[in-house]
Every structure is written in structure tokens, then in C-alpha cells.
Design an enzyme around this catalytic site. Structure first.
Site, PDB file in Angstrom:
ATOM      1  N   ASP A   1    -101.127  40.141  -4.286  1.00  9.29           N
ATOM      2  CA  ASP A   1    -100.834  40.850  -5.674  1.00  9.29           C
ATOM      3  C   ASP A   1    -101.952  40.402  -6.474  1.00  9.29           C
ATOM      4  O   ASP A   1    -102.042  39.425  -7.334  1.00  9.29           O
ATOM      5  CB  ASP A   1     -99.493  40.158  -5.926  1.00  9.29           C
ATOM      6  CG  ASP A   1     -98.767  41.784  -6.734  1.00  9.29           C
ATOM      7  OD1 ASP A   1     -99.000  42.824  -6.088  1.00  9.29           O
ATOM      8  OD2 ASP A   1     -98.099  41.418  -7.365  1.00  9.29           O
TER       9      ASP A   1
ATOM     10  N   GLU B   1    -102.289  41.911 -11.109  1.00  8.18           N
ATOM     11  CA  GLU B   1    -101.485  42.496 -12.211  1.00  8.18           C
ATOM     12  C   GLU B   1    -102.848  42.736 -12.598  1.00  8.18           C
ATOM     13  O   GLU B   1    -104.037  42.085 -12.465  1.00  8.18           O
ATOM     14  CB  GLU B   1    -100.176  41.074 -12.818  1.00  8.18           C
ATOM     15  CG  GLU B   1     -99.071  40.074 -12.325  1.00  8.18           C
ATOM     16  CD  GLU B   1     -97.845  41.955 -11.744  1.00  8.18           C
ATOM     17  OE1 GLU B   1     -97.964  42.747 -11.934  1.00  8.18           O
ATOM     18  OE2 GLU B   1     -97.558  41.746 -10.644  1.00  8.18           O
TER      19      GLU B   1
ATOM     20  N   HIS C   1     -93.250  40.795 -10.400  1.00 10.69           N
ATOM     21  CA  HIS C   1     -94.558  41.746 -11.727  1.00 10.69           C
ATOM     22  C   HIS C   1     -94.443  40.354 -12.107  1.00 10.69           C
ATOM     23  O   HIS C   1     -95.837  40.423 -12.894  1.00 10.69           O
ATOM     24  CB  HIS C   1     -93.375  42.342 -12.540  1.00 10.69           C
ATOM     25  CG  HIS C   1     -92.955  43.539 -12.008  1.00 10.69           C
ATOM     26  ND1 HIS C   1     -93.584  45.084 -11.106  1.00 10.69           N
ATOM     27  CD2 HIS C   1     -91.700  44.057 -12.323  1.00 10.69           C
ATOM     28  CE1 HIS C   1     -93.133  45.779 -11.188  1.00 10.69           C
ATOM     29  NE2 HIS C   1     -91.509  45.741 -11.463  1.00 10.69           N
TER      30      HIS C   1
ATOM     31  N   ASP D   1     -94.360  38.421  -6.807  1.00  9.39           N
ATOM     32  CA  ASP D   1     -94.261  39.342  -5.809  1.00  9.39           C
ATOM     33  C   ASP D   1     -94.773  39.374  -4.391  1.00  9.39           C
ATOM     34  O   ASP D   1     -94.273  38.854  -3.966  1.00  9.39           O
ATOM     35  CB  ASP D   1     -94.606  40.313  -6.317  1.00  9.39           C
ATOM     36  CG  ASP D   1     -94.273  41.003  -7.707  1.00  9.39           C
ATOM     37  OD1 ASP D   1     -93.301  40.286  -7.856  1.00  9.39           O
ATOM     38  OD2 ASP D   1     -94.634  42.285  -8.225  1.00  9.39           O
TER      39      ASP D   1
END
Length: 180
Positions: free
Chosen positions: A7, A9, A156, A161
Site C-alpha cells: 500500500d 500513501e 490510512h 492498511d
């Protein structure tokens, strides 16, 4: 099956204009999440000229990563080769692989590297197959549907996540194999 669930960000939604500010990943082997095999790094965002990018307030509001948090972090040119080594020749999984994979392809290209995992799996698509009558397949709803929860303060953030996405991937693949 040996996959890496990852994941990102970011500072925004465009792989061409925005930057990665955090990468998190876990390995899944033989249907088990291997918590000890993980990758996690904040990333200092730079533009094409090598200047530090500010993290927009709307992005900070989503993931909670501030300019101060990434000030001492390595830039993507240092983090990306390590992440690609971690992935190796594994297939990859993400919740909405189009987003995360698009950022990885663009970032690798900018740094003269290649992002070409042998397969990419998307837990959004797997959720649609496993729950065809449901309309919503975002990570919060999927976690609730599968009885999973986020660690406090972990939603988040990349590794938070990833932990839920990895467990969701395992449960979705089991469900689909069983024909449930």
C-alpha cells in the site's frame, strides 16, 4: 502462493504529478500472512527537479503524514530499490491495484527502474467476485464484511492498511476457492 501485499500513501491522486510519501508491505506465503516479512518506510517527496514537495492539507487529512514526519525520511530514489528487492519476483496485491500499481510504474520509470511483477491482484476485484450482490467494496466495508479490524490509528497508514488487505486477500481467496 507467495505474494507481497503493498500500500502507498501519496500527496494526491496523479501518478505523474503527485509523490509517494509512504510504502508498506507484507508477504503472504502459503495462505498465511508473514508478519516478520515486512517493508515499511516514510518517503520524503521530491519533484522532478529534486525539490521537496509539500504534502497538501487534503492528503494530510486522509493519512495523517505531515511535512515534518517526512523531513528526515529518505527520498524515493533510495527507498524504491529496497522495496523492489523486497518484492523480488513475487506477485503483488493491493486494494485498488490500479492506483498503487500506477504510482509504482510511474515512480520506477522516473528512477530508471522497472516495476513488472509477474501478476497483480486486486482485493477490490476479488471482493466483487466473492460478494457479487454487494455494491460497496472499499477497504472499510470489506474489512467489516470479513470480520477484520484496523489497529487503532492505523487506518490510512500504509502498514495498517496492508495488514487488513493481506488478511482480506487470504480470506477472499479461500472463499473463492471454496465456491462460497
Amino acid at each position: 502462493m507467495n505474494v507481497v501485499v503493498f500500500d502507498l500513501e501519496t500527496t494526491g491522486l496523479s501518478p505523474e504529478r503527485d509523490a509517494i510519501v509512504e510504502i508498506g508491505a507484507l508477504r503472504v506465503r502459503g495462505g498465511q500472512v508473514v508478519a516478520s516479512e515486512r517493508f515499511e518506510s516514510l518517503v520524503r517527496p521530491l519533484n522532478a527537479a529534486g525539490e521537496v514537495l509539500r504534502i497538501p492539507w487534503h492528503a494530510q487529512r486522509v493519512h495523517g503524514i505531515s511535512d515534518e514526519m517526512v523531513r528526515g525520511a529518505p527520498d524515493l530514489g533510495r527507498v524504491l530499490p529496497d522495496f523492489l528487492d523486497f518484492v523480488g519476483d513475487s506477485a503483488v496485491v493491493a486494494h485498488n491495484i490500479g492506483f498503487d500499481g500506477g504510482f509504482m510504474r510511474a515512480a520506477a520509470r522516473r528512477h530508471g527502474l522497472v516495476w513488472s511483477p509477474p501478476a497483480e491482484y486486486c482485493t477490490v476485484q476479488l471482493s466483487r467476485q466473492a460478494f457479487p450482490r454487494e455494491r460497496t467494496h472499499n477497504l472499510d466495508v470489506l474489512a467489516q464484511r470479513l470480520g477484520l479490524s484496523f489497529a487503532p490509528g492505523a487506518r490510512h497508514r500504509s502498514l495498517g492498511d496492508v495488514q487488513v488487505t493481506a488478511e482480506a486477500f487470504v480470506r477472499l481467496t479461500e472463499r473463492l476457492r471454496a465456491g462460497v
